[in-house]
Design an enzyme around this catalytic site. Structure first.
Site, mmCIF file in Angstrom:
data_model
loop_
_atom_site.group_PDB
_atom_site.id
_atom_site.type_symbol
_atom_site.label_atom_id
_atom_site.label_comp_id
_atom_site.label_asym_id
_atom_site.label_seq_id
_atom_site.Cartn_x
_atom_site.Cartn_y
_atom_site.Cartn_z
ATOM 1 N N ASP A 144 0.859 -1.198 0.000
ATOM 2 C CA ASP A 144 0.000 0.000 0.000
ATOM 3 C C ASP A 144 0.887 1.237 0.000
ATOM 4 O O ASP A 144 1.778 1.373 0.847
ATOM 5 C CB ASP A 144 -0.895 -0.031 1.259
ATOM 6 C CG ASP A 144 -1.923 1.086 1.222
ATOM 7 O OD1 ASP A 144 -3.105 0.789 0.956
ATOM 8 O OD2 ASP A 144 -1.546 2.253 1.451
ATOM 9 N N ASN A 160 -1.391 12.823 -3.840
ATOM 10 C CA ASN A 160 -2.277 13.314 -4.907
ATOM 11 C C ASN A 160 -2.607 14.794 -4.713
ATOM 12 O O ASN A 160 -2.575 15.578 -5.665
ATOM 13 C CB ASN A 160 -3.591 12.531 -4.903
ATOM 14 C CG ASN A 160 -3.522 11.278 -5.756
ATOM 15 O OD1 ASN A 160 -2.807 11.252 -6.754
ATOM 16 N ND2 ASN A 160 -4.246 10.248 -5.366
ATOM 17 N N ASP A 219 -0.953 9.152 -10.658
ATOM 18 C CA ASP A 219 -1.052 7.978 -11.561
ATOM 19 C C ASP A 219 0.339 7.481 -11.960
ATOM 20 O O ASP A 219 0.599 6.275 -11.980
ATOM 21 C CB ASP A 219 -1.827 8.353 -12.836
ATOM 22 C CG ASP A 219 -3.330 8.405 -12.600
ATOM 23 O OD1 ASP A 219 -3.758 8.046 -11.482
ATOM 24 O OD2 ASP A 219 -4.060 8.809 -13.514
ATOM 25 N N GLU A 261 -4.759 2.193 -4.495
ATOM 26 C CA GLU A 261 -3.290 2.292 -4.430
ATOM 27 C C GLU A 261 -2.727 1.081 -3.697
ATOM 28 O O GLU A 261 -1.678 1.134 -3.092
ATOM 29 C CB GLU A 261 -2.811 3.600 -3.795
ATOM 30 C CG GLU A 261 -3.742 4.322 -2.857
ATOM 31 C CD GLU A 261 -4.064 3.543 -1.584
ATOM 32 O OE1 GLU A 261 -5.002 2.709 -1.656
ATOM 33 O OE2 GLU A 261 -3.427 3.767 -0.541
HETATM 34 N N1 LIG Z 1 -3.627 9.113 -8.711
HETATM 35 C C1 LIG Z 1 -4.346 8.071 -8.317
HETATM 36 N N2 LIG Z 1 -4.756 8.013 -7.044
HETATM 37 C C2 LIG Z 1 -5.473 6.949 -6.644
HETATM 38 C C3 LIG Z 1 -5.786 5.909 -7.521
HETATM 39 N N3 LIG Z 1 -6.481 4.985 -6.832
HETATM 40 C C4 LIG Z 1 -6.604 5.449 -5.547
HETATM 41 N N4 LIG Z 1 -5.990 6.631 -5.444
HETATM 42 C C5 LIG Z 1 -5.927 7.501 -4.268
HETATM 43 O O1 LIG Z 1 -5.233 6.879 -3.219
HETATM 44 C C6 LIG Z 1 -5.604 7.557 -2.007
HETATM 45 C C7 LIG Z 1 -5.646 6.564 -0.879
HETATM 46 O O2 LIG Z 1 -5.877 7.269 0.283
HETATM 47 P P1 LIG Z 1 -6.044 6.599 1.693
HETATM 48 O O3 LIG Z 1 -6.782 5.309 1.572
HETATM 49 O O4 LIG Z 1 -6.623 7.638 2.596
HETATM 50 O O5 LIG Z 1 -4.617 6.205 2.143
HETATM 51 P P2 LIG Z 1 -3.272 7.022 2.163
HETATM 52 O O6 LIG Z 1 -3.485 8.475 1.996
HETATM 53 O O7 LIG Z 1 -2.356 6.383 1.204
HETATM 54 O O8 LIG Z 1 -2.769 6.783 3.618
HETATM 55 P P3 LIG Z 1 -2.081 5.480 4.196
HETATM 56 O O9 LIG Z 1 -2.496 4.331 3.356
HETATM 57 O O10 LIG Z 1 -2.617 5.370 5.594
HETATM 58 O O11 LIG Z 1 -0.626 5.711 4.164
HETATM 59 C C8 LIG Z 1 -6.945 8.223 -2.276
HETATM 60 O O12 LIG Z 1 -6.808 9.616 -2.225
HETATM 61 C C9 LIG Z 1 -7.295 7.758 -3.680
HETATM 62 O O13 LIG Z 1 -7.950 8.793 -4.419
HETATM 63 C C10 LIG Z 1 -5.345 6.010 -8.880
HETATM 64 O O14 LIG Z 1 -5.608 5.172 -9.713
HETATM 65 N N5 LIG Z 1 -4.634 7.097 -9.218
#
Ligand SMILES: Nc1nc2c(ncn2[C@@H]2O[C@H](COP(=O)(O)OP(=O)(O)OP(=O)(O)O)[C@@H](O)[C@H]2O)c(=O)[nH]1
Length: 321
Positions: free
Chosen positions: A198, A206, A215, A241
């Site tokens: 993860d 982002n 991305d 992600e």
């Molecule tokens: N650019 C992009 N962002 C994505 C994609 N899929 C998921 N995300 C983003 O990944 C982020 C995941 O956020 P969270 O689940 O809050 O987790 P995090 O911010 O990584 O925090 P931790 O996992 O606790 O470290 C979200 O803002 C999603 O919008 C993608 O295909 N492209």
């Protein structure tokens, strides 16, 4: 389809008809003299399409929709030009289906009833030979079409099993394959490891750099995982992600070494090659689990997920078992 006369009075000759190439044209003209000549208007289909008859185009053009009658047409069409025929196969196997045939423009057809077609075949080696050549041509064309469809089918199958952004296997692939991989490991008594990955603080990433760079970062991490595995391992995009690596024949100890190496490589990954902007910082957490003696795919994923949670709790950018 309008009857406009018989062949003898039509003004057309046998010489230009493919089926009679090299045959005794005088005898053929005599045999065909009373055959009907019909006219189709543009878009019109052959009437009585279930009756086994041979139709030779005298003028105009016919269009045959490939597999149109089977409802599996892929939009490809074959054109039948003057001198060429349709319905040979129907005459041979007595199973006509010409409703996929239609006129492109005003088209005149010579109609040869099945009984007469057989007489012509019996009487003339040249007609039989021409018919064989024609059928062989049709079979080759049908084979080529089948091969094209097979390739297309394979292409779409691949597409449905791969994530479009990262190119890794997707959840559909995982749902199908993980139970099989687990089953194989259990049957062979071999170890099986799973890494849940993860990206850290990706929401902030982002928000700071924009979704497009997000991305690109996701793709860079996916490439690190894929390129860092053995050919017998599998890299999967599990969710947004969240990535995953399935490692057959791998013990917990070895899986931890792999995860440590990948964790470092994600940290050092080049996300894009634009030197004018500072390189964003990307890290990931890795949860490692191995298949227990009574475990299944669900318990394996749950264990990797729990390990991932511990890695997040431990401060991120690390591996946990
Ligand atoms: N650019 C992009 N962002 C994505 C994609 N899929 C998921 N995300 C983003 O990944 C982020 C995941 O956020 P969270 O689940 O809050 O987790 P995090 O911010 O990584 O925090 P931790 O996992 O606790 O470290 C979200 O803002 C999603 O919008 C993608 O295909 N492209």
């Amino acid at each position: 389809m309008r009857l406009i006369g018989i062949f003898r009075d039509s003004g057309y000759t046998v010489e230009n008809l493919e089926l009679f190439r090299g045959a005794d044209t005088l005898a053929a003209a005599l045999a065909l003299a009373d055959c009907e000549v019909v006219q189709l208007t543009p878009g019109e289909r052959i009437e009585d399409a279930v009756r086994a008859r041979l139709y030779i185009v005298l003028s105009g053009v016919l269009e045959v929709e490939t597999d149109g009658h089977a409802g599996t047409s892929d939009g490809s069409v074959t054109r039948i030009l003057p001198g060429e025929s349709v319905g040979e196969q129907s005459v041979l196997d007595d199973a006509a289906n010409l409703d996929a045939v239609r006129a492109v423009e005003d088209t005149r057809l010579l109609v040869i009833e099945s009984e007469l077609a057989w007489e012509l075949i019996d009487q003339s080696n040249a007609v039989a030979r021409n018919l064989l050549r024609l059928l062989s041509f049709r079979i080759r064309a049908a084979n080529a079409l089948l091969r094209r469809r097979q390739k297309l089918g394979e292409f779409y199958r691949q597409l449905s099993l791969n994530d479009t952004l990262t190119g890794l296997y997707n959840r559909t692939w995982l749902a199908d394959m993980l139970p099989k991989i687990v089953g194989r490991a259990r049957a062979q008594g071999s170890p099986l490891a799973l890494l849940m990955v993860d990206l850290d603080n990706f929401k902030k990433f982002n928000d700071t750099h924009g979704h497009l760079i997000g991305d690109a970062a996701l793709c860079a991490a996916a490439n690190v995982i894929r390129d860092g595995l053995r050919p017998s391992d599998f890299a999967v995009r599990y969710g947004g992600e969240e990535l995953m690596a399935v490692l057959p024949e791998t013990t917990a100890e070895l899986a931890c070494m792999v995860a440590d190496r990948l964790c470092q490589q994600v940290r050092e990954a080049v996300l894009f090659s634009d030197m004018r902007v500072p390189m964003p910082h990307l890290t990931a957490c890795f949860g490692v689990a191995v298949l227990g003696p009574d475990g299944d795919e669900m318990s394996l994923i749950e264990a990797a997920d729990a390990a991932l949670y511990r890695a997040k709790e431990a401060g991120r950018n690390c591996v946990s078992v």
